[in-house]
Design an enzyme around this catalytic site. Structure first.
Site, PDB file in Angstrom:
ATOM      1  N   ARG A 226       0.845  -1.188   0.000  1.00 48.06           N
ATOM      2  CA  ARG A 226       0.000   0.000   0.000  1.00 48.06           C
ATOM      3  C   ARG A 226       0.884   1.243   0.000  1.00 48.06           C
ATOM      4  O   ARG A 226       1.968   1.260   0.601  1.00 48.06           O
ATOM      5  CB  ARG A 226      -0.919   0.037   1.242  1.00 48.06           C
ATOM      6  CG  ARG A 226      -2.075  -0.936   1.191  1.00 48.06           C
ATOM      7  CD  ARG A 226      -3.117  -0.492   0.174  1.00 48.06           C
ATOM      8  NE  ARG A 226      -4.283  -1.368   0.144  1.00 48.06           N
ATOM      9  CZ  ARG A 226      -4.434  -2.382  -0.683  1.00 48.06           C
ATOM     10  NH1 ARG A 226      -3.467  -2.675  -1.548  1.00 48.06           N
ATOM     11  NH2 ARG A 226      -5.525  -3.116  -0.659  1.00 48.06           N
ATOM     12  N   HIS A 274      -0.330   0.105  -9.954  1.00 49.26           N
ATOM     13  CA  HIS A 274      -1.118  -0.687  -8.997  1.00 49.26           C
ATOM     14  C   HIS A 274      -1.737  -1.913  -9.684  1.00 49.26           C
ATOM     15  O   HIS A 274      -2.941  -2.156  -9.601  1.00 49.26           O
ATOM     16  CB  HIS A 274      -2.215   0.166  -8.342  1.00 49.26           C
ATOM     17  CG  HIS A 274      -2.702  -0.425  -7.042  1.00 49.26           C
ATOM     18  ND1 HIS A 274      -3.202   0.346  -6.019  1.00 49.26           N
ATOM     19  CD2 HIS A 274      -2.767  -1.712  -6.601  1.00 49.26           C
ATOM     20  CE1 HIS A 274      -3.550  -0.439  -5.005  1.00 49.26           C
ATOM     21  NE2 HIS A 274      -3.288  -1.696  -5.346  1.00 49.26           N
TER      22      HIS A 274
END
Length: 311
Positions: A226, A274
């Protein structure tokens, strides 16, 4: 009992999910969320980011399935019902994708491909050497489903692999460390660091100046967990000083990464959008349908989040 599953994708393309449930789990009444629709009577929800007010409108909710392996995006919502089980996504294609990404980037850093790129850019035939994998130490932070699978693959390739986690783990041929007290020892010999931690209050900002300083000089850093794990300014400083030689980032505090962000122009910093591990709708549809069947048969759900730990 109704088998309606509400899909709250928040930017995800809905068509692949509609097709997957129609083919793999036609017994599930799969419904994409429509603003203003009556949500009473819906027992199941598949979500990534919560639409404002959705939880209070779902008065008959019984299980929440997260679209990804990390649940931090859902847990930050104070209206998320605490009494409803929250299930994180564990499915083979998501794991396979993450393992593939970690192996790809570890090999990239292991062979210092940027040196080859620099030579090619100036048409120079330059000798290039690198150690054998058993002379390269890779450290994985986070030994959950994804971290354990990635560690096993790196061991298969012959690397010296070590792992660090919140609690003790035992993985064949992986040197394991746990807890804050053992973090310095884990970092001291880690030449390529891979972050696959869940994002919790304890791990937010863990990739910081103090951590980078404990790595061997010239280490590589890979963050596929993250964006909140990384203190961006600290990585920039560590790379400018040479303490961190190169980095690969798949996740960011702000996504998409703004066009004027300095990371785009930082030498030896590699950016992916991502997509290290992506949930496969077909595999997920099968997994969720089996979970619902078990739940309705009175059996326990798998992969339920412990909210006190955040994963």
């Amino acid at each position: 009992m109704s088998r309606t599953l509400l899909f709250v994708g928040a930017g995800e393309r809905v068509e692949p999910w509609v097709r997957a449930f129609a083919e793999i789990a036609p017994e599930i009444d799969f419904r994409p969320h429509v603003p203003g629709a009556d949500l009473a009577g819906i027992p199941y929800c598949l979500a990534w980011k919560a639409t404002r007010g959705i939880w209070t409108a779902m008065t008959d909710l019984r299980v929440i399935f997260c679209l990804g392996a990390g649940v931090d995006r859902l847990l930050v919502d104070p209206t998320l019902p605490r009494e409803v089980p929250l299930v994180r996504m564990v499915e083979p294609e998501l794991t396979r994708g993450m393992v593939e990404y970690v192996l790809w980037q570890c090999l990239f850093h292991h062979r210092k491909v940027w040196e080859l790129e620099a030579a090619q850019s100036c048409a120079t035939w330059r000798p290039h050497t690198y150690p054998a994998p058993w002379d390269r130490t890779i450290g994985i932070m986070g030994l959950g489903e994804l971290g354990t699978a990635a560690a096993a693959k790196l061991v298969e390739f012959g690397f010296k692999v070590r792992g660090w986690s919140r609690s003790p783990k035992s993985i064949e041929k992986v040197e394991s460390f746990h807890g804050a007290d053992q973090l310095p020892a884990f970092l001291a010999a880690t030449e390529i660091l891979v972050c696959l931690l869940p994002l919790t209050p304890e791990t937010r900002g863990i990739l910081s100046a103090s951590l980078f300083a404990q790595l061997p000089r010239g280490a590589g850093v890979i963050n596929a967990a993250r964006g909140g794990h990384l203190v961006e300014a600290d990585l920039s400083a560590a790379m400018a000083s040479g303490q961190v030689a190169a980095a690969t980032l798949d996740v960011f505090e702000t996504e998409p990464l703004p066009a004027d962000h300095p990371f785009w122009s930082t030498e030896r910093l590699y950016i992916t959008p991502h997509n290290a591990g992506i949930t496969d709708p077909r595999s997920a549809a099968w997994r969720i349908s089996r979970q619902i069947a078990k739940f309705e048969a009175g059996e326990g759900l798998d992969d339920v989040v412990d909210r006190s730990r955040g994963y």
